[in-house]
Every structure is written in structure tokens, then in C-alpha cells.
Design an enzyme around this catalytic site. Structure first.
Site, short mmCIF file in Angstrom:
data_model
loop_
_atom_site.label_atom_id
_atom_site.label_comp_id
_atom_site.label_asym_id
_atom_site.label_seq_id
_atom_site.Cartn_x
_atom_site.Cartn_y
_atom_site.Cartn_z
N HIS A 29 -27.15 -55.97 -46.31
CA HIS A 29 -26.49 -54.67 -46.13
C HIS A 29 -25.05 -54.74 -46.59
CE1 HIS A 29 -29.66 -52.67 -43.92
NE2 HIS A 29 -29.64 -53.52 -42.91
N PRO A 87 -19.24 -32.15 -28.14
CA PRO A 87 -18.73 -32.52 -26.81
C PRO A 87 -17.56 -33.49 -26.93
CG PRO A 87 -21.10 -32.95 -27.00
CD PRO A 87 -20.63 -32.53 -28.35
N GLY A 88 -16.60 -33.36 -26.05
CA GLY A 88 -15.50 -34.31 -25.99
C GLY A 88 -14.43 -34.10 -27.03
N GLY A 123 -12.19 -31.73 -26.87
CA GLY A 123 -10.96 -31.23 -26.24
C GLY A 123 -10.96 -29.73 -25.97
N LYS A 124 -12.14 -29.13 -25.78
CA LYS A 124 -12.18 -27.69 -25.53
C LYS A 124 -11.57 -27.35 -24.17
CE LYS A 124 -16.65 -27.76 -26.42
NZ LYS A 124 -16.81 -29.10 -27.05
N HIS A 163 -30.31 -60.78 -43.64
CA HIS A 163 -30.56 -59.34 -43.60
C HIS A 163 -29.23 -58.58 -43.53
CE1 HIS A 163 -32.88 -55.68 -42.19
NE2 HIS A 163 -31.66 -55.40 -41.73
N GLU A 164 -28.38 -58.96 -42.61
CA GLU A 164 -27.12 -58.24 -42.45
C GLU A 164 -26.21 -58.41 -43.66
OE1 GLU A 164 -26.69 -56.01 -40.23
OE2 GLU A 164 -28.47 -56.57 -39.08
N ASP A 195 -33.83 -49.14 -40.55
CA ASP A 195 -33.27 -48.87 -41.87
C ASP A 195 -34.22 -48.01 -42.69
OD1 ASP A 195 -31.28 -50.66 -41.12
OD2 ASP A 195 -32.26 -52.36 -42.10
P1 ADP Z 1 -14.84 -30.86 -24.22
O1 ADP Z 1 -14.43 -29.81 -23.23
O2 ADP Z 1 -14.67 -30.42 -25.65
O3 ADP Z 1 -16.18 -31.48 -23.98
P2 ADP Z 1 -12.69 -32.26 -23.01
O4 ADP Z 1 -11.59 -31.32 -23.21
O5 ADP Z 1 -13.32 -32.27 -21.66
O6 ADP Z 1 -13.82 -32.08 -24.09
O7 ADP Z 1 -12.18 -33.72 -23.39
C1 ADP Z 1 -12.52 -34.86 -22.66
C2 ADP Z 1 -11.42 -35.89 -22.72
O8 ADP Z 1 -11.29 -36.41 -24.03
C3 ADP Z 1 -10.06 -35.33 -22.38
O9 ADP Z 1 -9.82 -35.38 -21.02
C4 ADP Z 1 -9.12 -36.25 -23.14
O10 ADP Z 1 -8.85 -37.41 -22.42
C5 ADP Z 1 -9.92 -36.64 -24.35
N1 ADP Z 1 -9.58 -35.81 -25.52
C6 ADP Z 1 -10.44 -35.01 -26.20
N2 ADP Z 1 -9.82 -34.41 -27.24
C7 ADP Z 1 -8.53 -34.80 -27.21
C8 ADP Z 1 -7.38 -34.52 -28.01
N3 ADP Z 1 -7.44 -33.70 -29.04
N4 ADP Z 1 -6.22 -35.11 -27.67
C9 ADP Z 1 -6.16 -35.94 -26.62
N5 ADP Z 1 -7.18 -36.25 -25.83
C10 ADP Z 1 -8.38 -35.71 -26.11
ZN ZN Z 2 -30.90 -53.55 -41.25
#
Ligand code: ADP
Ligand code: ZN
Length: 576
Positions: free
Chosen positions: A418, A192-193, A195-196, A414-415, A492
Site C-alpha cells: 500500500h 456531528p461535532g 460546532g453547531k 502487504h502494508e 481493500d
Molecule cells: P455539534 O453540535 O455540531 O454536534 P458541538 O458544538 O456539540 O458539535 O461540538 C462538540 C465539541 O467539539 C465542542 O464542545 C468543542 O469542544 C469541539 N468543537 C467543535 N467544533 C469546534 C470549533 N469550531 N472550535 C472549537 N471547538 C470545537
Molecule cells: Zn490492505
């Protein structure tokens, strides 16, 4: 809808109120005919001066003289009263006529009631129609020639693999002359996210054709058949647009096109019908119709194979998470048109490994918000730093007073445990931040190391990774003693166990199973005791090595842990 309904109702309601009050008013105020005794009625009767008699149910009757005057008298109530009157040629009515005002009021009343009922019926009809209607799916054609590949940074291979589709949409004759068939359906898959949606939109923009965007879940309705008819409606819309060419984008195609489960009893009729409608539409249009359907999904392997056959969605393009150079471009793209001060873009590209484009976008947006809140004229590295902690670990808790000093001590060692193992064992992974400030995500503190971009992880790397994970507990053990180890290592240990088990049972890196894979063997019902024993031995062994490493670096640990307690957060340069 509500507004229109209200507008149509106001007028009839006003009329209704006016007519009703007029009616009531006139009933009580209109002059009553004057009373005449029954004997004088009889006299008039004899003199043939009466033209009409109104006999109602009440105990009074009214009569009109030939000169038009109306009087009232008692109703004799005799059986042959009406007959007597009729035989002397007098009109007998059983209703006293309404005057004009009353007539109009009554008409007004009726009309307004009819209007109100009609409006009500119509609006409820529209409502039910809406939930069944294909029009409810909001697929307006968007045309935005300014939105092009430039709006998408990185993903060069993906852009290249769709370049021919753009060419085809611009110049279909060229492809036709070669007898080339352009894919009707394209599937973009990836996290997800990444850029599809962006890519699909950019294809439409580059080619200058309308873009219809819908989501697979829009088609899954409670009512069987609605999804299928919505699909048909969508394609009809696309075919009928004046440009003749278009891109149809179906996000979350899994909602309609998920693989049927093997126990097919649960298969949903509605989804099958919708999927079939989609396949029929795709097979139904010709290449030169100029419609290209682009679908997006997070995972290609969950889709029904029927969708992926040749002639349907036969081109599959992966949109992967951006690598370091792509991340740099994405950061630059999103910083454009923002007031940028001192930001080390290369540095940020490195720190954001495994970030999707959308996550980078939100990081920069967060930094802009912080800069704005602080009334800074530009966005600086320090704002990016804060935003980074926020996106990774939730908001840093403001109120730190309640953290007791002992807790602070434990967290710091602890940190640092790591951090030291990471610095020593995985020098290529930068430790960019060590902190003892708890985040709302619940961690007592955290050590942020940035993994290298790599495709494979080898045995050596996995072993060292486990040492880093065990480093926190090892430091607690050495510094505070075995009786005072804490629950802080819970997560961990979970991750470490997972790596050990995978190494031995899946990656062929252990002795008990050798190159055998546990998942495949599990059908044979063999017992796992030996595998668990080997996992335990492996982790125990790695734990001992980690403790040894920390003991060798005790001075460094002491110095840095004290500094960490003092400053609460240490960055890369503080750890040298
Ligand atoms: P998907 O459809 O893969 O879930 P989106 O195309 O909806 O993702 O991307 C969400 C947002 O993330 C876009 O509106 C943009 O702002 C940002 N983003 C994602 N990939 C890119 C990219 N390759 N270049 C620039 N912005 C990106
Ligand atoms: Zn830890």
C-alpha cells in the site's frame, strides 16, 4: 424526591410504633378491676350503690360504684339484664372507657396512619405528574456572556452569517428603522461535532441574551399531546424571561421535523402535533419579541419542507468540517491552558484532515491523558502520536508476542505494498505511518495516508486510489506467490469494488453506460451483467498495473519491509 418523601415519613412512623406499643403495653399491664361475686353485685344493686355498668361481649362485666370504684363480675347473660338495670336508673354502656394514655395512643396511631397514607398518595401523584408534565423538560436559561465567538475556531463564514442576528438582538431598533425582518428561525446543518451547539451558544453569549437548549428527542413522548404542550411551555418560558430576548436552541430537530414518509400510514400523531405546535409558536411571535430559534441537524434534506418555508426556519447555515487552517486554529484553541511542550501544530493540522472539531478536541484530550499517565510535565508530539493512533485505530495491542513471524512477514509486505503505491502514485498524499501492530479494530496492520483536501475527485485520482487499495494484495501476490495470497485484503477489495462500480454506474466514467446513471436506469430493469463485466475488467487492469509498479520497485519494497518487520512501525521520514 426520595429524600423529601423519607423525611416526611420518619415522624409518623415513629409515632405509629410508640402508640402501638403503648396500647399493647397498657392492655397487659393496666390494673384489672378486682373481682366481686355476682351475689355481692346484686347486693350493691339493691343498695343503689351502682352508677354505671359496662356490658361487653365477653363473659365478664364491669361496674362502677357511686364512689368511683370499679369491679368486675360474671355476666349473667340473661335477656332482660340490661332492661332491669336501666329501670333501676343505672347507666349502661357497652364499652369500658379508655384511660388517658390509651386515648392518646389511639389518636397518635390514627394520625400517623393518615399521614403515611397521605405522603404515599402525594408522592405517587407527583411521580405520575412528572411523566406527563411539561416541567420535566429541563430548559433552564443559561446566561454566559463570556462564551463568545472566540470559543469557536474556524467557521468564519458561519460566524459572519449570524453576525446580523447578534446585532439585531443587541440593537433591534436599528433594524426596525430599516424595516428589516430578522429571521425567526435558523437551521445549522453539518456533520456531528462540527460546532453547531457551540455556535448557537456563542450567538447568545455575544448578544448577552439567555440561552435555552433542548433536544428534539425530548419532545417525542409516548403520550400524545405532551410534546406539543412542552413546546408551548418552552416558548412561554422564553417569552416570560426578564430580558425579553432569548435564543432557543433545538438540537436534533429531525426528531420532530423529519420528512413524512410517503407511505403515510406510519406517520406518528405525536410528532405531527409537536411539529405543528412548533410552527404555530414560530409564526405566533413577532420579530420584536426578540426570540430567535436555532435548530441543528446533521442533514438538511431529511427535514419536513414545512419547517423550511419562509417565516419559519428560513435561514440555513452549513457548518462544514474544518479545513486545514481551521484545524490549526481549533488545535491551538484546545491546547490553550494546557502545558504544551514540543508540538508541531501545523503538522497536526495536516494530519487531521476530515476530523471534526469534536474529534480534534478528543485527540488533544487523549494526548493530555497520555502525558499525564507518563508523568510528563508537558504534552509532546509523541503523546499526540499515540493519541492519534488511538483515535484512528483503537488501542494498540500491548501483547505482541502472539503474533507469529509469518504473520508479521505477510502484514509487513502487504502494508508496504500500500505504502509504495501511495508514495509513487499519489505523492501529494503523505504516508504518515505504516505499522504491523494490530489494533482492536481488527486490522492486521495499517497504512495511514492523509488525503488532500479537495472538493472533486477526478478519474485519474480514483484510478490511483484503486491502485493504492490493491497494492497490499499485489505485494502479497508477488512476494509469496499466487497460491499464498491471504484474506487480509478483504476490506481493500470491498472499497476498491465500490470505487469501480461508482465510476462506471454513477460518475459517467465507464464505457458500458457512458454518461448514463445506473440508479435512474434501474427502474427500467435492465440487466447489470455488462456493468459488472466492465467493473471486473477495470479492476483487473488496475491490478496488473499495480503489480507492475511494485515489481519495478522491488528493491525498495524488500528494504522497507525488512525495516518494518524490525521496527514494527515506520513514519513518514523512514519511508524516504
Ligand atoms: P455539534 O453540535 O455540531 O454536534 P458541538 O458544538 O456539540 O458539535 O461540538 C462538540 C465539541 O467539539 C465542542 O464542545 C468543542 O469542544 C469541539 N468543537 C467543535 N467544533 C469546534 C470549533 N469550531 N472550535 C472549537 N471547538 C470545537
Ligand atoms: Zn490492505
Amino acid at each position: 424526591m426520595e429524600k423529601i418523601k423519607n423525611k416526611f415519613l420518619i415522624l409518623p412512623i415513629i409515632v405509629l410504633v410508640i402508640s402501638l406499643s403503648t396500647l399493647i403495653f397498657s392492655k397487659y399491664t393496666s390494673p384489672k378491676p378486682s373481682y366481686k361475686a355476682y351475689t355481692s353485685f346484686k347486693d350493691e344493686l339493691k343498695l343503689k350503690k351502682i352508677s354505671t355498668v359496662y356490658i361487653t361481649d365477653s363473659n365478664k362485666i364491669k361496674f362502677m360504684l357511686t364512689n368511683g370504684q370499679v369491679y368486675e363480675t360474671d355476666n349473667p347473660g340473661t335477656n332482660n339484664f340490661k332492661e332491669t338495670l336501666l329501670s333501676s336508673n343505672i347507666k349502661v354502656l357497652d364499652q369500658y372507657p379508655l384511660n388517658n394514655i390509651e386515648k392518646f395512643s389511639l389518636i397518635g396511631l390514627l394520625v400517623s396512619i393518615v399521614c403515611i397514607i397521605a405522603t404515599y398518595l402525594r408522592s405517587s401523584k407527583i411521580k405520575t405528574k412528572k411523566s406527563f408534565s411539561v416541567d420535566a423538560i429541563d430548559a433552564k436559561a443559561i446566561e454566559n456572556p463570556d462564551f463568545t465567538f472566540k470559543n469557536m475556531a474556524g467557521n468564519e463564514e458561519a460566524k459572519e452569517s449570524v453576525q446580523d442576528i447578534v446585532d439585531f438582538l443587541i440593537n433591534p431598533e436599528k433594524y426596525k428603522s430599516y424595516g428589516a425582518r430578522i429571521p425567526k428561525g435558523v437551521i445549522l446543518y453539518g456533520e456531528p461535532g462540527t460546532g453547531k451547539t457551540l455556535l448557537a451558544k456563542a450567538i447568545a453569549g455575544e448578544a448577552g441574551v439567555p440561552f435555552y437548549a433542548v433536544s428534539g428527542s425530548d419532545f417525542i413522548q409516548i403520550y400524545v399531546g405532551v410534546g406539543a404542550s412542552r413546546i408551548r411551555q418552552l416558548f412561554k418560558k422564553a417569552r416570560n424571561n426578564k430580558k425579553k430576548k432569548s435564543i432557543i436552541f433545538i438540537d436534533e430537530i429531525d426528531a420532530i421535523g423529519k420528512k413524512r414518509e410517503s407511505g403515510a400510514a406510519s406517520s406518528s400523531d405525536e410528532r405531527d402535533q409537536t411539529l405543528n405546535a412548533l410552527l404555530t409558536e414560530i409564526s405566533g411571535f413577532n420579530e420584536d419579541d426578540g426570540i430567535v430559534v436555532i435548530a441543528a441537524t446533521n442533514r438538511l434534506d431529511t427535514l419536513d419542507p414545512a419547517l423550511l418555508r419562509p417565516g419559519r426556519f428560513d435561514r440555513h447555515i452549513e457548518i462544514s468540517l474544518p479545513d486545514i487552517s481551521a484545524r490549526e486554529k481549533i488545535i491551538k484553541l484546545h491546547l490553550k491552558n494546557k502545558p504544551v511542550g514540543n508540538i508541531n501544530i501545523k503538522d497536526w493540522a495536516q494530519k487531521t484532515s476530515y476530523f471534526s472539531g469534536a474529534k480534534i478536541e478528543s485527540l488533544i484530550n487523549e494526548a493530555a491523558i497520555i502525558a499525564c499517565k507518563e508523568n510528563n510535565t508537558t504534552i509532546e508530539d509523541k503523546h499526540m502520536d499515540k493519541a492519534f493512533s488511538i483515535t484512528l485505530a483503537g488501542y494498540e495491542k500491548k501483547n505482541r508476542d502472539y503474533i507469529k513471524n509469518t504473520d508479521k512477514n505477510i502484514t509487513a509486505y502487504h502494508e508496504m505494498g500500500h505504502a509504495i503505491t501511495s508514495l509513487k502514485m499519489l505523492p501529494n498524499e503523505k504516508v504518515s505511518k505504516v505499522t504491523i501492530i494490530p489494533s482492536t479494530k481488527g486490522a492486521g496492520g495499517y497504512t495511514l495516508s492523509i488525503p488532500e483536501d479537495r472538493l472533486y475527485q477526478n478519474k485519474d485520482y480514483l484510478t490511483k486510489k484503486m491502485m493504492v487499495l490493491l497494492g497490499g494484495r499485489a505485494a502479497e501476490h508477488i512476494v509469496f506467490g499466487p497460491e499464498f495470497i491471504t484474506t487480509g485484503a478483504h476490506n481493500d477489495l470491498k472499497r476498491c469494488t465500490n470505487i469501480a462500480y461508482n465510476m462506471i454506474s454513477r460518475y459517467g466514467m465507464g464505457k458500458t453506460l457512458g454518461l448514463l446513471n445506473m440508479e435512474e436506469l434501474s427502474q427500467l430493469n435492465i440487466n447489470q451483467d455488462n456493468v459488472i463485466k466492465e467493473c471486473k475488467n477495470l479492476v483487473d487492469d488496475i491490478y496488473e498495473r499495480t503489480k507492475k509498479l511494485i515489481l519495478e520497485n522491488m528493491d525498495f519494497l524488500e528494504v522497507k519491509a525488512k525495516k518494518l518487520i524490525e521496527k514494527e512501525t515506520l513514519f513518514e521520514e523512514d519511508l524516504i
